[in-house]
Design a protein around this motif. Structure first.
Motif, PDB file in Angstrom:
ATOM      1  N   MET A 141       0.841  -1.196   0.000  1.00 43.34           N
ATOM      2  CA  MET A 141       0.000   0.000   0.000  1.00 43.34           C
ATOM      3  C   MET A 141       0.879   1.251   0.000  1.00 43.34           C
ATOM      4  SD  MET A 141      -3.144   0.842  -0.184  1.00 43.34           S
ATOM      5  CE  MET A 141      -3.878  -0.752   0.212  1.00 43.34           C
ATOM      6  N   ARG A 142       0.582   2.187  -0.892  1.00 39.74           N
ATOM      7  CA  ARG A 142       1.427   3.375  -1.014  1.00 39.74           C
ATOM      8  C   ARG A 142       1.313   4.285   0.199  1.00 39.74           C
ATOM      9  NH1 ARG A 142       0.928   6.440  -6.619  1.00 39.74           N
ATOM     10  NH2 ARG A 142      -1.301   6.097  -6.338  1.00 39.74           N
ATOM     11  N   GLN A 143       2.419   4.963   0.465  1.00 42.69           N
ATOM     12  CA  GLN A 143       2.456   5.942   1.545  1.00 42.69           C
ATOM     13  C   GLN A 143       2.748   7.323   0.966  1.00 42.69           C
ATOM     14  OE1 GLN A 143       5.408   4.554   4.416  1.00 42.69           O
ATOM     15  NE2 GLN A 143       3.755   3.820   5.737  1.00 42.69           N
ATOM     16  N   PHE A 144       2.091   8.336   1.548  1.00 39.18           N
ATOM     17  CA  PHE A 144       2.287   9.721   1.136  1.00 39.18           C
ATOM     18  C   PHE A 144       2.558  10.576   2.369  1.00 39.18           C
ATOM     19  CE2 PHE A 144      -0.645   7.833  -1.926  1.00 39.18           C
ATOM     20  CZ  PHE A 144      -0.037   8.152  -3.134  1.00 39.18           C
ATOM     21  N   LEU A 145       3.352  11.604   2.162  1.00 42.49           N
ATOM     22  CA  LEU A 145       3.524  12.636   3.182  1.00 42.49           C
ATOM     23  C   LEU A 145       2.627  13.791   2.770  1.00 42.49           C
ATOM     24  CD1 LEU A 145       5.043  13.572   5.733  1.00 42.49           C
ATOM     25  CD2 LEU A 145       6.754  14.613   4.213  1.00 42.49           C
ATOM     26  N   ALA A 154       5.116  -1.530 -26.462  1.00 42.38           N
ATOM     27  CA  ALA A 154       4.511  -1.689 -25.136  1.00 42.38           C
ATOM     28  C   ALA A 154       5.605  -2.042 -24.147  1.00 42.38           C
ATOM     29  CB  ALA A 154       3.431  -2.769 -25.155  1.00 42.38           C
ATOM     30  N   ILE A 155       5.327  -1.816 -22.877  1.00 41.95           N
ATOM     31  CA  ILE A 155       6.287  -2.118 -21.810  1.00 41.95           C
ATOM     32  C   ILE A 155       5.530  -2.790 -20.672  1.00 41.95           C
ATOM     33  CG2 ILE A 155       7.921  -1.130 -20.134  1.00 41.95           C
ATOM     34  CD1 ILE A 155       8.362   1.142 -22.184  1.00 41.95           C
ATOM     35  N   LEU A 156       6.149  -3.814 -20.096  1.00 42.41           N
ATOM     36  CA  LEU A 156       5.601  -4.506 -18.939  1.00 42.41           C
ATOM     37  C   LEU A 156       6.470  -4.146 -17.740  1.00 42.41           C
ATOM     38  CD1 LEU A 156       4.988  -8.017 -20.597  1.00 42.41           C
ATOM     39  CD2 LEU A 156       3.386  -6.096 -20.394  1.00 42.41           C
ATOM     40  N   PRO A 157       6.146  -3.056 -17.023  1.00 48.89           N
ATOM     41  CA  PRO A 157       7.034  -2.537 -15.979  1.00 48.89           C
ATOM     42  C   PRO A 157       7.080  -3.392 -14.719  1.00 48.89           C
ATOM     43  CG  PRO A 157       5.031  -1.242 -16.057  1.00 48.89           C
ATOM     44  CD  PRO A 157       4.963  -2.195 -17.209  1.00 48.89           C
ATOM     45  N   GLU A 158       6.069  -4.234 -14.498  1.00 49.88           N
ATOM     46  CA  GLU A 158       6.013  -5.017 -13.264  1.00 49.88           C
ATOM     47  C   GLU A 158       6.550  -6.432 -13.432  1.00 49.88           C
ATOM     48  OE1 GLU A 158       2.067  -2.719 -11.454  1.00 49.88           O
ATOM     49  OE2 GLU A 158       1.918  -4.827 -12.054  1.00 49.88           O
ATOM     50  N   LEU A 159       6.990  -6.767 -14.643  1.00 47.07           N
ATOM     51  CA  LEU A 159       7.491  -8.115 -14.888  1.00 47.07           C
ATOM     52  C   LEU A 159       8.777  -8.351 -14.104  1.00 47.07           C
ATOM     53  CD1 LEU A 159       6.628 -10.524 -16.698  1.00 47.07           C
ATOM     54  CD2 LEU A 159       8.383  -9.776 -18.309  1.00 47.07           C
ATOM     55  N   ARG A 160       8.924  -9.537 -13.557  1.00 47.30           N
ATOM     56  CA  ARG A 160      10.127  -9.904 -12.811  1.00 47.30           C
ATOM     57  C   ARG A 160      10.745 -11.156 -13.415  1.00 47.30           C
ATOM     58  NH1 ARG A 160       9.407  -5.528 -11.964  1.00 47.30           N
ATOM     59  NH2 ARG A 160       8.992  -4.398 -10.027  1.00 47.30           N
ATOM     60  N   PRO A 207      10.540   1.836  -9.421  1.00 47.82           N
ATOM     61  CA  PRO A 207       9.879   0.950 -10.392  1.00 47.82           C
ATOM     62  C   PRO A 207       8.718   0.144  -9.814  1.00 47.82           C
ATOM     63  CG  PRO A 207      12.253   0.859 -10.671  1.00 47.82           C
ATOM     64  CD  PRO A 207      12.004   1.695  -9.446  1.00 47.82           C
ATOM     65  N   ALA A 208       8.696  -0.085  -8.508  1.00 51.18           N
ATOM     66  CA  ALA A 208       7.590  -0.830  -7.902  1.00 51.18           C
ATOM     67  C   ALA A 208       6.383   0.047  -7.591  1.00 51.18           C
ATOM     68  CB  ALA A 208       8.071  -1.501  -6.617  1.00 51.18           C
ATOM     69  N   CYS A 209       6.526   1.362  -7.759  1.00 52.95           N
ATOM     70  CA  CYS A 209       5.446   2.293  -7.437  1.00 52.95           C
ATOM     71  C   CYS A 209       4.446   2.369  -8.599  1.00 52.95           C
ATOM     72  CB  CYS A 209       6.031   3.682  -7.167  1.00 52.95           C
ATOM     73  SG  CYS A 209       4.784   4.947  -6.805  1.00 52.95           S
ATOM     74  N   PRO A 210       3.141   2.419  -8.316  1.00 54.52           N
ATOM     75  CA  PRO A 210       2.143   2.553  -9.387  1.00 54.52           C
ATOM     76  C   PRO A 210       2.310   3.819 -10.220  1.00 54.52           C
ATOM     77  CG  PRO A 210       1.091   1.869  -7.346  1.00 54.52           C
ATOM     78  CD  PRO A 210       2.499   2.222  -6.998  1.00 54.52           C
ATOM     79  N   SER A 211       2.985   4.841  -9.674  1.00 56.95           N
ATOM     80  CA  SER A 211       3.192   6.088 -10.424  1.00 56.95           C
ATOM     81  C   SER A 211       4.419   6.030 -11.325  1.00 56.95           C
ATOM     82  CB  SER A 211       3.339   7.269  -9.450  1.00 56.95           C
ATOM     83  OG  SER A 211       2.124   7.507  -8.776  1.00 56.95           O
TER      84      SER A 211
END
Length: 401
Positions: free
Chosen positions: A1-5, A344-350, A66-70
């Protein structure tokens, strides 16, 4: 879960106080920080359809983890990379980006000259100094997040979302010091019971087309989904799906040019009844009180509103939209079709994110050499290549062989 300040408080998206904190920060014009990296990446709060959403700053996706949804993949893999710093100048402090356009939004005199926008299909020039009309549409799509997809959005992306996200993206872009949203008209979703109010808002927005000042006659941009082209006494009439009863005139010579220049886009649209055809046009008001097209460019998108430029991309996306992970569709912007880019790019691929490239049947040695350089320059990304002339599409990661 993302955290914000936010306002000095660390908040997670699932916290009970999260939305209240976001509302308060929006009111006080505070800028949240995404804590995916230290000391945090600046974000902003957008009001999209009366819902407050934390969004990344324009063209800041590469600043996130890279792991962030943004996070966004490297811009140099698409036509966007060549434009940043020249045609597109981000202002991190203001949270906006200034644009230089290759077309005009004003007109002097009464001369007509309806044209067709976008990089010509036979051009090998990559002009990074100014945005073509097509490139501007690509930028709006990119900044709206409409190039991103996960299977969780299936059946949930409609014109309502497209409209609100395009309008929000236009508020973060400027041309000659003027916010683009002031010159861009995106038709709101049409409702028969709200017809009169919708038409009044449209007339109010377009009223500036019929005013002139010392700088000449002002034009506007219109972005919308085409419903159909119909014959007129001279030329064609373009009907926007969300603007029933409203006609835009296209002169006969421009209609012939449009069919030649965007032959592929029109064919894709006509071939698949689930696809959409999106137009972006500069429009002007005529003395008779009508609105006419001055310059126009087209883009075909899938039923999920993901842009496609040929049948090969369409086939690739048909598979990718079923993947559980995130897909980011690459866009050409000002690049000519003779130049490669990451389709296309698959940014979450491991263990590594992956860039997907399509080599068209007519690709020459120069195309292959540039592609090899692109792949070699990014050892942090795995590469998947489909050479169409070799036959069937190779298996995708995680796809049964």
């Amino acid at each position: 879960m993302r955290q914000f300040l936010i306002g000095g408080e660390i908040q997670t998206e699932d916290a009970e106080s999260f939305q209240e904190c976001v509302t308060r920060s929006y009111r006080d014009k505070l800028r949240p920080l995404c804590l995916c990296r230290e000391p945090g990446v600046a974000m902003y709060i957008a009001n999209i359809g009366n819902q407050l959403v934390i969004k990344r700053m324009p063209l800041s996706g590469s600043d996130h983890d890279p792991a962030c949804p943004s996070y966004e993949p490297p811009y140099e893999l698409t036509g966007l990379g060549a434009l940043i710093g020249s045609a597109i100048k981000p202002d991190a402090a203001a949270g906006t980006a200034a644009l230089k356009l290759a077309f005009s939004l004003s007109k002097r005199g009464s001369s007509r000259g309806t044209g067709v926008g976008g990089t010509q299909a036979d051009s090998v020039t990559n002009d990074s100094r100014r945005l073509s009309l097509r490139a501007l549409l690509h930028l709006l799509w990119h900044e709206s997040g409409l190039t991103e997809w996960t299977v969780h959005w299936a059946g949930k992306r409609h014109w309502w979302q497209v409209y609100h996200h395009l309008c929000e993206a236009a508020r973060t872009l400027s041309v000659r010091g003027e916010i683009l949203a002031e010159r861009l008209f995106v038709p709101e979703p049409f409702r028969a019971d709200g017809k009169i109010a919708i038409e009044q808002r449209r007339a109010q927005a377009m009223s500036r087309l019929f005013r002139s000042d010392a700088g000449g006659k002002k034009m506007m941009l219109l972005a919308g989904e085409i419903k159909e082209f119909t014959s007129a006494r001279s030329g064609q009439q373009l009907v926007i799906k969300q603007m029933p009863g409203f006609r835009l005139h296209l002169e006969e010579i421009a209609w012939r040019r449009l069919q030649r220049r965007f032959e592929v886009e029109l064919a894709l649209w006509r071939h698949n009844e689930n696809s959409h055809l999106v137009a972006i046009a500069t429009i002007e008001g005529l003395a008779a009180g009508f609105v006419s097209i001055n310059e126009i460019a087209l883009m075909t998108v899938t039923e999920h509103w993901l842009p496609i430029e040929d049948a090969h991309e369409e086939r690739l996306l048909e598979k990718l939209v079923r993947f559980r992970g995130k897909t980011v569709k690459g866009l050409r912007f000002n690049l000519a079709r003779s130049q490669p880019f990451a389709n296309a790019i698959l940014p979450e691929l491991r263990p590594q994110p992956m860039a997907l490239y399509i080599v068209p049947p007519n690709a020459d040695d120069g195309f292959e050499a540039t592609l090899a350089e692109m792949i070699e320059a990014r050892p942090d990304l795995a590469a998947w290549v489909w050479r169409v002339s070799d036959g069937e599409m190779p298996s995708l990661p995680g796809e049964p062989s």
